[in-house]
Write a protein that holds these residues in place. Structure first.
Motif, mmCIF file in Angstrom:
data_model
loop_
_atom_site.group_PDB
_atom_site.id
_atom_site.type_symbol
_atom_site.label_atom_id
_atom_site.label_comp_id
_atom_site.label_asym_id
_atom_site.label_seq_id
_atom_site.Cartn_x
_atom_site.Cartn_y
_atom_site.Cartn_z
ATOM 1 N N ILE A 125 -23.094 -20.879 3.440
ATOM 2 C CA ILE A 125 -23.235 -19.713 4.305
ATOM 3 C C ILE A 125 -24.444 -19.925 5.196
ATOM 4 O O ILE A 125 -25.553 -20.200 4.709
ATOM 5 C CB ILE A 125 -23.398 -18.412 3.495
ATOM 6 N N LEU A 126 -24.228 -19.831 6.501
ATOM 7 C CA LEU A 126 -25.315 -19.902 7.474
ATOM 8 C C LEU A 126 -25.623 -18.502 7.980
ATOM 9 O O LEU A 126 -24.725 -17.684 8.194
ATOM 10 C CB LEU A 126 -24.939 -20.792 8.660
ATOM 11 N N GLY A 127 -26.917 -18.256 8.193
ATOM 12 C CA GLY A 127 -27.349 -17.001 8.765
ATOM 13 C C GLY A 127 -27.809 -17.180 10.194
ATOM 14 O O GLY A 127 -27.410 -18.124 10.885
ATOM 15 N N ARG A 128 -28.654 -16.264 10.644
ATOM 16 C CA ARG A 128 -29.194 -16.380 11.990
ATOM 17 C C ARG A 128 -29.975 -17.668 12.134
ATOM 18 O O ARG A 128 -30.532 -18.189 11.178
ATOM 19 C CB ARG A 128 -30.095 -15.171 12.299
ATOM 20 N N ARG A 129 -29.993 -18.171 13.381
ATOM 21 C CA ARG A 129 -30.713 -19.397 13.751
ATOM 22 C C ARG A 129 -30.340 -20.586 12.872
ATOM 23 O O ARG A 129 -31.120 -21.497 12.666
ATOM 24 C CB ARG A 129 -32.224 -19.136 13.760
ATOM 25 N N THR A 130 -29.136 -20.607 12.303
ATOM 26 C CA THR A 130 -28.564 -21.657 11.447
ATOM 27 C C THR A 130 -29.342 -21.847 10.149
ATOM 28 O O THR A 130 -29.315 -22.930 9.566
ATOM 29 C CB THR A 130 -28.422 -23.016 12.176
ATOM 30 N N ASP A 131 -30.012 -20.811 9.667
ATOM 31 C CA ASP A 131 -30.638 -20.896 8.344
ATOM 32 C C ASP A 131 -29.556 -21.021 7.276
ATOM 33 O O ASP A 131 -28.538 -20.331 7.322
ATOM 34 C CB ASP A 131 -31.466 -19.645 8.062
ATOM 35 N N VAL A 132 -29.779 -21.911 6.317
ATOM 36 C CA VAL A 132 -28.839 -22.117 5.215
ATOM 37 C C VAL A 132 -29.181 -21.119 4.114
ATOM 38 O O VAL A 132 -30.243 -21.198 3.490
ATOM 39 C CB VAL A 132 -28.904 -23.556 4.689
ATOM 40 N N LEU A 133 -28.273 -20.199 3.844
ATOM 41 C CA LEU A 133 -28.534 -19.103 2.917
ATOM 42 C C LEU A 133 -27.905 -19.298 1.548
ATOM 43 O O LEU A 133 -28.401 -18.751 0.558
ATOM 44 C CB LEU A 133 -28.031 -17.779 3.518
ATOM 45 N N MET A 247 -18.948 -12.733 7.340
ATOM 46 C CA MET A 247 -19.031 -11.977 6.100
ATOM 47 C C MET A 247 -18.909 -10.469 6.343
ATOM 48 O O MET A 247 -19.629 -9.914 7.189
ATOM 49 C CB MET A 247 -20.358 -12.266 5.394
ATOM 50 N N PRO A 248 -18.021 -9.795 5.618
ATOM 51 C CA PRO A 248 -17.902 -8.339 5.745
ATOM 52 C C PRO A 248 -19.234 -7.658 5.439
ATOM 53 O O PRO A 248 -19.901 -7.989 4.458
ATOM 54 C CB PRO A 248 -16.852 -7.978 4.687
ATOM 55 N N GLY A 249 -19.630 -6.751 6.302
ATOM 56 C CA GLY A 249 -20.875 -6.034 6.089
ATOM 57 C C GLY A 249 -22.090 -6.722 6.656
ATOM 58 O O GLY A 249 -23.175 -6.128 6.695
ATOM 59 N N ASP A 250 -21.965 -7.991 7.080
ATOM 60 C CA ASP A 250 -23.110 -8.692 7.674
ATOM 61 C C ASP A 250 -22.600 -9.712 8.681
ATOM 62 O O ASP A 250 -22.323 -10.865 8.335
ATOM 63 C CB ASP A 250 -23.949 -9.386 6.606
ATOM 64 N N PRO A 251 -22.455 -9.311 9.959
ATOM 65 C CA PRO A 251 -21.914 -10.218 10.968
ATOM 66 C C PRO A 251 -22.817 -11.396 11.286
ATOM 67 O O PRO A 251 -22.396 -12.333 11.979
ATOM 68 C CB PRO A 251 -21.753 -9.308 12.198
ATOM 69 N N ASP A 252 -24.072 -11.382 10.787
ATOM 70 C CA ASP A 252 -24.982 -12.501 11.031
ATOM 71 C C ASP A 252 -24.810 -13.624 10.023
ATOM 72 O O ASP A 252 -25.487 -14.648 10.123
ATOM 73 C CB ASP A 252 -26.437 -12.015 11.004
ATOM 74 N N GLN A 253 -23.931 -13.439 9.032
ATOM 75 C CA GLN A 253 -23.703 -14.470 8.035
ATOM 76 C C GLN A 253 -22.296 -15.046 8.193
ATOM 77 O O GLN A 253 -21.333 -14.294 8.314
ATOM 78 C CB GLN A 253 -23.882 -13.906 6.619
ATOM 79 N N THR A 254 -22.210 -16.368 8.189
ATOM 80 C CA THR A 254 -20.928 -17.047 8.387
ATOM 81 C C THR A 254 -20.674 -18.021 7.249
ATOM 82 O O THR A 254 -21.521 -18.873 6.951
ATOM 83 C CB THR A 254 -20.910 -17.803 9.724
ATOM 84 N N LEU A 255 -19.510 -17.895 6.625
ATOM 85 C CA LEU A 255 -19.095 -18.809 5.571
ATOM 86 C C LEU A 255 -18.355 -19.992 6.187
ATOM 87 O O LEU A 255 -17.443 -19.817 6.987
ATOM 88 C CB LEU A 255 -18.172 -18.086 4.585
ATOM 89 N N PHE A 256 -18.754 -21.205 5.816
ATOM 90 C CA PHE A 256 -18.084 -22.436 6.224
ATOM 91 C C PHE A 256 -17.425 -23.055 4.989
ATOM 92 O O PHE A 256 -18.097 -23.292 3.980
ATOM 93 C CB PHE A 256 -19.084 -23.448 6.800
#
Length: 290
Positions: A125-133, A247-256
């Protein structure tokens, strides 16, 4: 002129310069072109606005076009959906307000469990600015062990540009690295007040000539799906496909999620990697992941 308006001016100029006039559907014009791309008056004609209006917009003047005008300009400049969104972010809403986002990025425990439960499919899961969460053990074996890095270094773009590991891993490094630049540009356009993103860009501009060159081109890109070509140190060459999910509830998080095609050498390599991970041989490497 504000920083955001300078960004808008630069984005429009560079987008205009990438258009092939011969394919833009314009009337024949025998005038000599001193620079590539469309002239301002041609963009205005295609967008159905006055040349003066478009010129003031491209100069970064404090004007706020309607959504319809932005759509027309985006069409005239051949922008894709990511480019149109970026244009809207740079212009901003009429009030000048920007979307406020939380400073700390956190992944819900349930999403951590979900990523771990994907088993033989590498996922992160990447967050803002491509941080690995968040990562699972397969992605840590396929790419790198982000969890073993210091918190500041758990960033996909920083890893991509500042490590030999990434350059050696990706056979198509220039394609993947440029996509990282353009995704970061899209993020910063969405939240121009993100100081951590500004600091990251400043560092990468200073330390990587490739990043600096691609950043100055002001391209934007939204990852939705695609492929990566790797030369993995354990299982050799393979091609992985990825799909992304917001991710539902957080559009700044993306699952790859990364997969390989059944019956291919890449699937065999991924199965071999999974066996290596499950055997525990990967546990002591400390370096590899993903």
């Amino acid at each position: 002129m504000t920083v955001s308006n300078r960004e808008l001016a630069d984005f429009l100029r560079r987008a205009r310069g990438r258009i092939d006039p011969s394919r833009a559907g314009l009337p024949a014009d025998d005038r000599v072109r001193r620079v590539p791309g469309l002239r301002r008056e041609e963009v205005a004609l295609l967008a159905g606005v006055s040349t003066d209006y478009y010129t003031r917009l491209e100069q970064g003047r404090p004007i706020t076009p309607s959504a319809g005008v932005l759509d027309a300009i985006a069409r005239a400049l051949g922008l894709d959906a990511a480019g149109r969104d970026h244009l809207g972010h740079l212009v901003g809403p009429a009030s000048g307000a920007r979307r406020r986002v939380p400073t700390v990025q956190r992944v819900r425990p349930g999403l951590h469990r979900f990523v771990d439960a994907l088993g033989g499919n590498p996922a992160l899961i990447l967050g803002r600015r491509t941080d690995v969460l968040a990562t699972n053990r397969m992605v840590r074996a396929l790419l790198t062990d982000f969890d073993a890095l210091r918190p500041r270094e758990r960033n996909y773009a920083r890893w991509m540009f500042l490590t030999d590991e990434a350059r050696n891993l990706f056979l198509d490094w220039d394609v993947q690295a440029r996509a990282a630049v353009e995704s970061l540009r899209l993020d910063l356009g969405n939240d121009p007040g993100d100081q951590a993103a500004k600091d990251l860009v400043a560092e990468l501009v200073t330390r990587s000539p490739e990043f600096r060159r691609w950043w100055e081109e002001h391209g934007v890109y939204r990852r939705t799906f695609g492929s990566k070509h790797l030369r993995h140190p354990v299982v050799g060459e393979l091609t992985v496909d990825y799909e992304t999910f917001t991710m539902p509830g957080d559009p700044d998080q993306t699952l790859f999620v990364y997969t390989t095609e059944a019956g291919t050498a890449s699937r065999q390599a991924m199965d071999l990697l999974a066996g290596w991970v499950l055997s525990g041989d990967a546990a002591g490497r400390g370096r590899r992941a993903g």
